[in-house]
Design an enzyme around this catalytic site. Structure first.
Site, PDB file in Angstrom:
ATOM      1  N   GLY A   1       2.065   4.017  -4.792  1.00 19.39           N
ATOM      2  CA  GLY A   1       1.662   4.912  -5.872  1.00 19.39           C
ATOM      3  C   GLY A   1       0.867   4.228  -6.980  1.00 19.39           C
ATOM      4  CE  LYS A   2      -0.823  -1.097  -4.936  1.00 24.12           C
ATOM      5  NZ  LYS A   2      -0.127  -0.716  -3.649  1.00 24.12           N
TER       6      LYS A   2
ATOM      7  CD  GLU B   1      14.756   2.379  23.352  1.00 23.03           C
ATOM      8  OE1 GLU B   1      15.234   1.970  22.361  1.00 23.03           O
ATOM      9  OE2 GLU B   1      13.528   1.654  23.714  1.00 23.03           O
TER      10      GLU B   1
ATOM     11  N   PRO C   1       0.882  -1.206  -0.094  1.00 20.66           N
ATOM     12  CG  PRO C   1      -0.209  -1.219   1.929  1.00 20.66           C
ATOM     13  CD  PRO C   1       0.492  -1.973   1.280  1.00 20.66           C
ATOM     14  N   GLY C   2       0.312   2.437  -0.575  1.00 22.25           N
ATOM     15  CA  GLY C   2       1.035   3.758  -0.462  1.00 22.25           C
ATOM     16  C   GLY C   2       2.313   4.051  -1.312  1.00 22.25           C
TER      17      GLY C   2
HETATM   18  P1  ADP Z   1      -1.668   2.912  -3.569  1.00 22.01           P
HETATM   19  O1  ADP Z   1      -2.466   2.877  -4.686  1.00 22.01           O
HETATM   20  O2  ADP Z   1      -0.358   2.184  -3.967  1.00 22.01           O
HETATM   21  O3  ADP Z   1      -2.042   2.467  -2.238  1.00 22.01           O
HETATM   22  P2  ADP Z   1      -1.518   5.715  -3.582  1.00 22.01           P
HETATM   23  O4  ADP Z   1      -1.126   5.970  -5.335  1.00 22.01           O
HETATM   24  O5  ADP Z   1      -2.950   6.028  -3.262  1.00 22.01           O
HETATM   25  O6  ADP Z   1      -0.735   4.427  -3.262  1.00 22.01           O
HETATM   26  O7  ADP Z   1      -0.643   6.766  -2.975  1.00 22.01           O
HETATM   27  C1  ADP Z   1      -1.149   7.454  -1.841  1.00 22.01           C
HETATM   28  C2  ADP Z   1      -0.424   9.046  -1.809  1.00 22.01           C
HETATM   29  O8  ADP Z   1       1.002   8.569  -1.480  1.00 22.01           O
HETATM   30  C3  ADP Z   1      -0.307   9.648  -3.133  1.00 22.01           C
HETATM   31  O9  ADP Z   1      -1.518  10.530  -3.198  1.00 22.01           O
HETATM   32  C4  ADP Z   1       1.105  10.391  -2.973  1.00 22.01           C
HETATM   33  O10 ADP Z   1       0.700  11.587  -2.421  1.00 22.01           O
HETATM   34  C5  ADP Z   1       1.968   9.551  -2.271  1.00 22.01           C
HETATM   35  N1  ADP Z   1       2.698   8.584  -3.220  1.00 22.01           N
HETATM   36  C6  ADP Z   1       2.651   7.247  -3.257  1.00 22.01           C
HETATM   37  N2  ADP Z   1       3.780   6.908  -4.155  1.00 22.01           N
HETATM   38  C7  ADP Z   1       4.335   7.902  -4.670  1.00 22.01           C
HETATM   39  C8  ADP Z   1       5.094   8.317  -5.628  1.00 22.01           C
HETATM   40  N3  ADP Z   1       5.896   7.343  -6.223  1.00 22.01           N
HETATM   41  N4  ADP Z   1       5.398   9.473  -5.838  1.00 22.01           N
HETATM   42  C9  ADP Z   1       4.798  10.566  -5.297  1.00 22.01           C
HETATM   43  N5  ADP Z   1       3.740  10.414  -4.424  1.00 22.01           N
HETATM   44  C10 ADP Z   1       3.612   9.014  -4.057  1.00 22.01           C
END
Ligand code: ADP
Length: 491
Positions: free
Chosen positions: A111-112, A334, A108-109
């Site tokens: 950029g898909k 720590e 997740p997160g």
């Molecule tokens: P996924 O669909 O893989 O869960 P998202 O495409 O929804 O992830 O990404 C969520 C947010 O994270 C985006 O709106 C952006 O702000 C940031 N983000 C994630 N990947 C990238 C990337 N490769 N470059 C720039 N921003 C990114």
């Protein structure tokens, strides 16, 4: 625009008028409720749901492939696949069948969703988005109806906007496209998936509107084999966590609109954030800006960014404070981690923090010069040593251990398993499935005991230094790597 409001107003006015005229309204009310209920259930049954179709002038059209940091491989693969859509005539001449589906696979997160939006922009398509869970319903046939509706909506929207292409993005495809015939699969699920397959098979390059499905998942192993068959999602693009260069690019993108102080070195921040996804990095820059705002600063400083890293990893600082005794134990623990980290890998401590946050009472953050994907036995043992050092330090300084080390032990045992499965233990090369559990356990214990005694001997020699650092850390709550290193005898 206000038709619903006008209709409701008119009905209320009419009812009031009839009531005033002395007409009994009760039968009409029953009738209206009955009709309403029938309409409601009908709409549930036929999947009366519209999918999010961002309008022409919204953000979607603004996401370009260049707005996505890192992910060079994924972007190249995607671009290559999309050329098929942009250059339809040549494709037709060569008799190549159109590309129907692209599967983006990654955590997740990363950029898909952004990649799917950028794909829509690149191919000048309308963009519709849905999530796998939106197709999961109790009623048989609703999911399939929704799939049909989604495809129809994509086509009609493209026609409306005068476009020839439509991109449908389905997030969490594994929810809708999980393997058929398994325990959790049922008739409704199978019908929905079948409908998706039928719709995808029905797509052809001769249609007025060409539809491309982009799906995202983190669990491709859960997908039904039929989905991955050629002619459906036959392009798989891996979207991994970004490496250091990728993280730097993402940080640059997300700090473009933020004022940074001169002391900020984004390359260092990229080095300190191994394992962060794009979404984490976006949140990091945002948190840093919020911290600057709280301090009424005009620019975001290096300290703001570093505190933001801690916040993104460990959560918000807690108001509930541990007792002084507990705090001392946390600090001792720590410092143990930090000492072993610095001794095994000089320069590796980024921060030591004993201000409790929601996800940890205290922590040591390590920095990494380069991303590492392969580890030697020495590196693994060094990592085990760092993990065990907290508990050993508690024992040396306070005479006993506490429950605070359970996570460390899990990490240490996982690392010991990596040594064994990597064929680097006394067992030699082993097959993961066939190591008897007792043998696995005894080999793991031997590795851990060996490292533990090394950690014990090392920390004993550093005991006086640890006591000095403890006093400073309890007072300041947090030490940077440089402050910590200055207090070590070897520096
Ligand atoms: P996924 O669909 O893989 O869960 P998202 O495409 O929804 O992830 O990404 C969520 C947010 O994270 C985006 O709106 C952006 O702000 C940031 N983000 C994630 N990947 C990238 C990337 N490769 N470059 C720039 N921003 C990114």
């Amino acid at each position: 625009m206000y038709t619903k409001e006008i209709a409701v107003g008119a009905v209320i006015a009419l009812a009031t008028f009839l009531f005033w005229k002395g007409i009994d309204l009760l039968p009409f009310l029953f009738l209206a409720a009955f009709v309403g209920a029938i309409l409601y259930f009908n709409s549930m049954r036929t999947g009366g749901k519209s999918f999010t179709a961002p309008s022409k002038d919204n953000k979607v059209s603004l996401v370009r492939l260049d707005d996505i940091g890192g992910q060079d491989m994924a972007k190249n693969e995607l671009r290559e696949a999309l050329e098929f859509i942009r250059d339809v005539e040549t494709i037709k001449k060569l008799g190549i069948r159109p590309l129907k589906g692209i599967l983006l696979n990654g955590p997740p997160g990363t950029g898909k969703t952004l990649l799917a939006k950028a794909a829509a922009h690149y191919t000048d398509s309308v963009f519709l988005t849905a999530s796998g869970s939106e197709f999961v319903e109790m009623y048989v046939g609703v999911g399939a109806q929704r799939i049909r509706k989604l495809f129809n909506q994509a086509k009609s929207l493209a026609k409306q906007q005068g476009k020839q292409n439509a991109v449908i993005f389905i997030d969490e495809i594994e929810v809708l496209g999980g393997k058929r015939g398994e325990a959790n699969s049922h008739i409704e699920h199978e019908q929905t998936l079948n409908e998706l397959l039928v719709q995808m098979d029905g797509l052809s390059s001769d249609e007025m509107v060409r539809v491309l499905i982009i799906a995202a998942t983190n669990r491709p192993d859960m997908l039904d084999a039929a989905l991955l068959r050629p002619g459906r999602f036959d392009r798989q693009v891996k979207v991994d966590l970004p490496d250091k260069k990728g993280r730097l690019q993402i940080l640059l993108l997300h700090t473009k609109n933020k004022p940074l102080a001169e002391d900020v070195c984004l390359e260092d921040i990229a080095g300190d954030t191994m394992g962060f996804s794009g979404a984490h990095l976006e949140s990091l820059t945002n948190e840093a800006a919020i911290l600057a705002l709280r301090e009424s600063k005009e620019k975001i400083s290096s300290d703001h960014l570093r505190s933001a890293i801690d916040k993104v990893i460990m959560g918000e600082k807690l108001d509930r404070l541990p007792s002084l005794q507990e705090k001392q134990r946390i600090a001792v623990h720590e410092i143990g981690h930090a000492l072993l980290s610095e001794i095994t890998t000089p320069g590796s401590v980024a921060t030591i923090n004993v201000a409790s946050r929601s996800n940890a009472l205290g922590y040591v953050r390590q920095t990494q010069e380069n991303d590492t994907y392969l580890y030697t036995i020495d590196q693994l043992k060094a990592k085990i040593a760092v993990a065990l050092a907290g508990a050993v330090a508690e024992e040396i300084t306070l005479g006993n251990r506490s429950t605070g080390a359970s996570n460390d032990f899990k990490q240490a045992t996982d690392l010991a398993k990596q040594i064994i499965y990597g064929g680097m233990s006394t067992l030699g090369i082993v097959s993961v499935e066939n190591v008897p559990s007792e043998l696995l356990h005894s080999t793991m214990s031997a590795i851990l005991k060996d490292v533990e005694s090394y950690v014990h001997n090392t920390l004993i020699t550093y005991h006086p230094t640890a006591a000095q650092i403890l006093a400073v850390l309890l007072n300041k709550e947090s030490l940077t790597g440089d402050e910590f290193r200055k207090m070590l005898p070897m520096n």
